[in-house]
Design a protein around this motif. Structure first.
Motif, short mmCIF file in Angstrom:
data_model
loop_
_atom_site.label_atom_id
_atom_site.label_comp_id
_atom_site.label_asym_id
_atom_site.label_seq_id
_atom_site.Cartn_x
_atom_site.Cartn_y
_atom_site.Cartn_z
N LEU A 53 0.83 -1.21 0.00
CA LEU A 53 0.00 0.00 0.00
C LEU A 53 0.86 1.26 0.00
N ASN A 54 1.99 1.23 0.70
CA ASN A 54 2.91 2.36 0.69
C ASN A 54 3.51 2.56 -0.70
N ALA A 55 3.89 1.46 -1.35
CA ALA A 55 4.43 1.55 -2.70
C ALA A 55 3.37 2.09 -3.66
N LEU A 56 2.15 1.64 -3.49
CA LEU A 56 1.03 2.12 -4.30
C LEU A 56 0.85 3.63 -4.13
N LYS A 57 0.92 4.08 -2.89
CA LYS A 57 0.80 5.51 -2.60
C LYS A 57 1.94 6.30 -3.25
N ASN A 58 3.16 5.75 -3.18
CA ASN A 58 4.31 6.42 -3.80
C ASN A 58 4.14 6.55 -5.31
N VAL A 59 3.66 5.50 -5.95
CA VAL A 59 3.47 5.54 -7.41
C VAL A 59 2.40 6.57 -7.76
N ARG A 60 1.31 6.56 -7.03
CA ARG A 60 0.23 7.53 -7.30
C ARG A 60 0.71 8.96 -7.09
N ASN A 61 1.45 9.20 -6.01
CA ASN A 61 1.96 10.54 -5.75
C ASN A 61 2.95 10.98 -6.82
N SER A 62 3.78 10.07 -7.26
CA SER A 62 4.75 10.39 -8.32
C SER A 62 4.03 10.71 -9.63
N ALA A 63 2.97 9.97 -9.90
CA ALA A 63 2.21 10.21 -11.13
C ALA A 63 1.57 11.59 -11.10
N LYS A 64 1.12 12.03 -9.94
CA LYS A 64 0.52 13.36 -9.82
C LYS A 64 1.55 14.46 -10.06
N LEU A 65 2.79 14.20 -9.65
CA LEU A 65 3.85 15.19 -9.80
C LEU A 65 4.40 15.27 -11.22
N CYS A 66 4.20 14.22 -11.99
CA CYS A 66 4.77 14.17 -13.32
C CYS A 66 3.96 15.05 -14.27
N VAL A 67 4.57 16.11 -14.69
CA VAL A 67 3.91 17.02 -15.62
C VAL A 67 4.66 17.03 -16.95
N CYS A 68 5.43 15.99 -17.17
CA CYS A 68 6.27 15.89 -18.36
C CYS A 68 5.44 15.49 -19.58
#
Length: 92
Positions: A54-69
């Motif tokens: 669940l922590n890894a899932l949260k990290n992936v989701r948060n990273s996806a939100k930050l990606c504006v590339c």
């Protein structure tokens, strides 16, 4: 469990998800990682490993939100974790 151990286990679960996708010949992208980590968390019997998923899932989701590339014109590749320093950044 100590915070460092929790982070390490989270990284291991993320790595396991990526390895699973590689072994399946699947695309490695945010949606595939999310789906794989969700399945891993659902199937996990150990509360510690389930929380790591669940922590890894949260990290992936948060990273996806930050990606504006946006992909460049010659490629359709986007970095998954764009908020991390690039190779040209100063290392400490």
């Amino acid at each position: 469990m100590f915070p460092d151990e929790e982070e390490k286990l989270t990284d291991i679960m993320l790595g396991d998800a990526v390895l699973y996708l590689l072994q399946e010949g699947s695309a490695i992208n945010v949606s595939a990682l999310i789906a794989t980590l969700q399945k891993m968390a659902e199937r996990e019997e150990s509360a510690i490993y389930q929380q790591a998923c669940l922590n890894a899932l949260k990290n992936v989701r948060n990273s996806a939100k930050l990606c504006v590339c946006q992909p460049d014109e010659e490629s359709n590749v986007l970095p998954l974790f764009s908020h991390f320093p690039t190779a040209n950044a100063t290392k400490h």
